[in-house]
Design a protein around this motif. Structure first.
Motif, short mmCIF file in Angstrom:
data_model
loop_
_atom_site.label_atom_id
_atom_site.label_comp_id
_atom_site.label_asym_id
_atom_site.label_seq_id
_atom_site.Cartn_x
_atom_site.Cartn_y
_atom_site.Cartn_z
N VAL A 155 8.31 4.46 -1.10
CA VAL A 155 7.18 3.70 -1.09
C VAL A 155 5.76 4.34 -1.66
CG1 VAL A 155 5.90 2.39 0.37
CG2 VAL A 155 8.18 2.84 1.01
N VAL A 156 5.28 3.41 -2.60
CA VAL A 156 4.03 3.76 -3.35
C VAL A 156 2.84 3.69 -2.19
CG1 VAL A 156 2.65 3.23 -4.97
CG2 VAL A 156 4.90 2.83 -5.51
N VAL A 157 2.10 4.72 -1.93
CA VAL A 157 1.16 4.71 -1.09
C VAL A 157 -0.03 4.93 -1.85
CG1 VAL A 157 -0.09 5.67 0.96
CG2 VAL A 157 2.53 5.39 0.95
N PRO A 158 -1.01 3.73 -2.37
CA PRO A 158 -1.95 4.35 -3.41
C PRO A 158 -3.03 5.29 -3.15
CG PRO A 158 -1.52 1.90 -3.08
CD PRO A 158 -0.76 2.44 -2.10
N LEU A 159 -2.72 6.43 -3.74
CA LEU A 159 -3.76 7.67 -3.40
C LEU A 159 -3.82 8.06 -2.07
CD1 LEU A 159 -6.91 5.98 -5.59
CD2 LEU A 159 -5.24 7.82 -6.03
N GLY A 160 -2.44 7.94 -1.22
CA GLY A 160 -2.19 8.44 -0.11
C GLY A 160 -2.77 7.66 1.15
N LYS A 161 -3.44 6.37 1.07
CA LYS A 161 -4.10 5.95 2.18
C LYS A 161 -3.06 4.80 2.61
CE LYS A 161 -8.51 3.80 3.80
NZ LYS A 161 -9.95 3.60 3.22
N ILE A 162 -2.91 4.80 3.85
CA ILE A 162 -2.36 3.68 4.72
C ILE A 162 -3.11 3.21 5.74
CG2 ILE A 162 0.04 3.93 3.73
CD1 ILE A 162 0.74 5.64 6.02
N THR A 163 -3.20 1.75 6.14
CA THR A 163 -3.63 1.35 7.32
C THR A 163 -3.04 1.38 8.34
OG1 THR A 163 -2.91 -0.91 7.05
CG2 THR A 163 -4.85 -0.19 5.77
N CYS A 164 -3.58 1.26 9.61
CA CYS A 164 -2.69 1.26 10.70
C CYS A 164 -1.67 0.05 10.93
CB CYS A 164 -3.65 1.21 12.06
SG CYS A 164 -5.03 2.42 12.16
N GLU A 165 -2.14 -1.07 10.46
CA GLU A 165 -1.18 -1.88 10.20
C GLU A 165 0.09 -1.73 9.60
OE1 GLU A 165 -1.08 -6.75 9.13
OE2 GLU A 165 -2.78 -5.78 9.23
N GLN A 166 -0.10 -1.08 8.43
CA GLN A 166 0.82 -0.65 7.61
C GLN A 166 1.65 0.40 8.19
OE1 GLN A 166 -1.58 0.25 4.04
NE2 GLN A 166 -0.86 -1.78 2.87
N MET A 167 1.19 1.38 8.62
CA MET A 167 1.83 2.13 9.47
C MET A 167 2.75 1.69 10.64
SD MET A 167 -1.55 4.99 10.21
CE MET A 167 -0.33 6.02 10.88
N ARG A 168 2.49 0.98 11.19
CA ARG A 168 3.34 0.10 12.35
C ARG A 168 4.40 -0.60 11.76
NH1 ARG A 168 -1.54 -0.31 15.53
NH2 ARG A 168 -2.21 -2.10 14.40
N SER A 169 4.07 -1.32 10.59
CA SER A 169 4.95 -2.14 9.88
C SER A 169 6.06 -1.20 9.19
CB SER A 169 4.78 -3.01 8.81
OG SER A 169 3.49 -4.05 9.44
N LEU A 170 5.62 -0.02 8.69
CA LEU A 170 6.55 0.89 8.03
C LEU A 170 7.40 1.45 9.02
CD1 LEU A 170 4.17 2.52 5.41
CD2 LEU A 170 6.16 1.38 4.76
N ALA A 171 7.08 1.77 10.28
CA ALA A 171 7.85 2.35 11.40
C ALA A 171 8.76 1.21 11.70
CB ALA A 171 6.82 2.58 12.49
#
Length: 598
Positions: A384-400
């Protein structure tokens, strides 16, 4: 009876000895222990240091006796061990108070970094051995971040996560909440052994020689449960490479364990061993040096422990800039240092000639992005591409949730500031890809963006001279659509000499600088640009091409350099690395300046 005053002229060396001797006596009156509480004033100065911190105190005493002065951080540790000051950290949280300089150092033992003036808050870095985290842990971190921190996290270049914008009042709640999730941040900063990296595709990679997970995990828990391994002369990195498709950059670490196939006929048992390299620190332009030593995988923790303990005894505790393991080896020589390691270990290390080792399977520089077959039939990992390493909390929960519902429940972080979702069945690949796209992420990227990496920068780090993440994004935005690079490429931006983004080993590396403007004393954010760095079998430090490049000019400059590569490479198969190394810095600059930015 009157005695005449004795008049003696001391040499400078004798004077330094006396200064160090009296300083040692004064310190010993205050306390003889790093840990277990400081001794009361008036305690016997001749007492032999005991307990888990004894080796550290003895090393400090030897330096003091030689007339040298301890670095401030060594004094902080000696005055009060960080693990003995937790109650004060809790009190600071109750009053929402920022730490003193000494406590700012001490709280890093808990994984807390106060980053003022960049931000009036803490950053917290975790420990995630081999970079593998469970889906419910990632979701739990998202909930913590949303409640206690800035609502996002950063994937780091040690396959780790860090949380930011933590007010002092939330510091204790955060690190205790992290522990509630079965994770920890203990020892992830300051003079300790940092997060343990390993092959991100461990156990699922078709070409790997060794699954690194058990070895990284064993070393991780060995560190956590041995107080004597804290308070080193400086930070310390260890990495395990299982010879998978994705590079771990183990040669940039103080200890590099690299899985190799040992051939028959060289006096040792053939099979898979670790090749040992030590002393890597590419921010200081050096890779882990070959030792000629191989280690049975099951002995990796014992060997690493012996190396660290030899470093404890010999590391420089007076000059922070020369305190890493590399400088011990530079000073005494590899063979002399290895004798100390063998003494700590209690037996000789195993040596073989280079011809005893088979060639490592090749890296795939794009295996951290996209869909890739696992060794298990019918299963895949998704990069998964994480632009410059930053992920939001919503994205973290969705990826989980995607990992739990469509994968094997694990998320694997890489040193390339992105993550993998593993165990996705063939039937679920497209569903998972669509789900990832629905949260604003992707499994596809151009060659420019796939290898675009940046440290935190001055938006969140007091050491950085430029806003690296913003400038990296500008480079990606400018170059995408203007130039089509058809081979893998790494562009790394780092904010200071610590080189967290490994600028020296990338195809194009930029280190932040304050660039003078005209004849005035004014400066603007900018970079020195290097080209031709590499890792693995191509390991080398890049050469400077541009000095004092303004940040606003960086996107067009990178574009022109890439255009020069495409125009002057010897064939479509020639990599940027090979092209850059065929020219010196001045020639590369002239070729780039001959191109026109669009």
């Amino acid at each position: 009876m009157m005695m005449d005053t004795l008049s003696v002229e001391f040499t400078d060396e004798q004077k330094r000895y006396l200064e160090g001797f009296t300083s040692g006596l004064q310190i010993s009156r205050v306390g003889r222990s790093l840990g277990g509480g400081a001794a009361k004033a008036g305690a016997a100065s001749s007492a032999e240091p005991t307990g888990p911190d004894a080796a550290h105190i003895k090393a400090q005493d030897l330096l003091l006796a030689s007339g040298k002065k301890l670095a401030d951080q060594e004094k902080f540790k000696r005055d009060e061990h960080p693990f003995d000051a937790y109650e004060r950290l809790k009190q600071q949280a109750l009053t929402n108070s920022p730490p003193s300089p000494a406590d700012n150092f001490r709280w890093r033992y808990y994984g807390l970094f106060y980053v003022a003036p960049a931000q009036d808050s803490y950053m917290s870095r975790l420990r995630i051995p081999n970079g593998i985290i469970k889906h419910w842990q990632l979701a739990g971190l998202a909930n913590l971040a949303e409640r206690l921190c800035g609502p996002y996290s950063h994937v780091t270049t040690r396959a780790n996560l860090q949380l930011r914008e933590i007010p002092p009042k939330h510091a204790v709640a955060l690190i205790e909440g992290i522990q509630d999730l079965g994770l920890c941040s203990r020892g992830s900063g300051a003079d300790n052994i940092r997060n343990v990296t390993g092959t991100p595709t461990a156990g699922i990679d078709p070409q790997e020689l060794l699954d690194t997970r058990d070895y990284a995990r064993e070393w991780h828990f060995h560190i956590l449960n041995d107080r004597s391994l804290y308070g080193l002369p400086r930070k310390f990195n260890v990495a395990f490479d299982g010879a998978g498709r994705i590079a771990v950059l183990e040669e940039t670490n103080d200890i590099a364990f690299s899985a190799v196939e040992v051939k028959d006929g060289f006096g040792v048992e053939p099979g898979v061993w670790f090749r040992l390299g030590i002393g890597g620190i590419t921010g200081h332009k050096d890779f882990a040096k070959e030792t000629g030593i191989i280690v049975k995988p099951g002995d990796a923790t014992k060997v690493a422990d012996a190396i660290v303990r030899a470093f404890i005894d010999t590391g420089d505790r007076t000059n922070r800039l020369k305190a890493r393991l590399k400088y011990v080896i530079d000073k005494m020589g590899m063979e002399k240092f290895l004798v100390l390691v063998e003494q700590k270990l209690g037996h000789a290390l195993t040596r073989v000639p280079p011809e005893a080792l088979a060639l490592r399977p090749a890296f795939d520089r794009m295996a951290h992005i996209g869909v890739h077959k696992q060794k298990q039939d019918g299963l895949n990992w998704l990069g998964v591409v994480v632009p410059l390493g930053k992920i939001t909390c919503e994205q973290m929960r969705s990826l989980a949730k995607i990992a739990a519902d469509l994968g094997d429940g694990e998320i694997r972080l890489t040193v390339w500031q992105n993550l993998l979702i593993s165990g996705v069945s063939d039937a679920n690949v497209q569903l998972a890809v669509k789900a990832i796209e629905a949260i604003g992420l992707s499994v596809a990227a151009s060659n420019v963006r796939a290898g675009l990496i940046a440290c935190t920068g001055n938006a969140g780090c007091k050491f950085a001279a430029s806003d690296t993440k913003a400038h990296a994004a500008a480079i990606g935005d400018w170059c995408d659509g203007r130039i089509d690079v058809d081979t893998p490429l790494n562009i790394h931006l780092t904010g200071c000499h610590h080189s967290c983004a490994q600028h020296y080993i990338s195809d194009i590396g930029l280190i932040a600088a304050k660039v003078p403007v005209g004849d005035t004393d004014d400066t603007v954010e900018g970079y020195h640009l290097f080209a031709g760095g590499g890792f693995g079998p191509d390991a080398d430090i890049g050469q400077e091409v541009y000095h004092d490049l303004k940040a606003e000019d960086a996107p067009q400059t990178v574009e022109k350099l890439l255009k020069a590569y495409l125009a002057h490479r010897t064939s479509p198969s020639e990599t940027f690395l090979t092209f850059a190394r065929r020219h010196d810095g001045e020639s590369l600059r002239k070729l780039a300046e001959a191109e026109i930015s669009s």
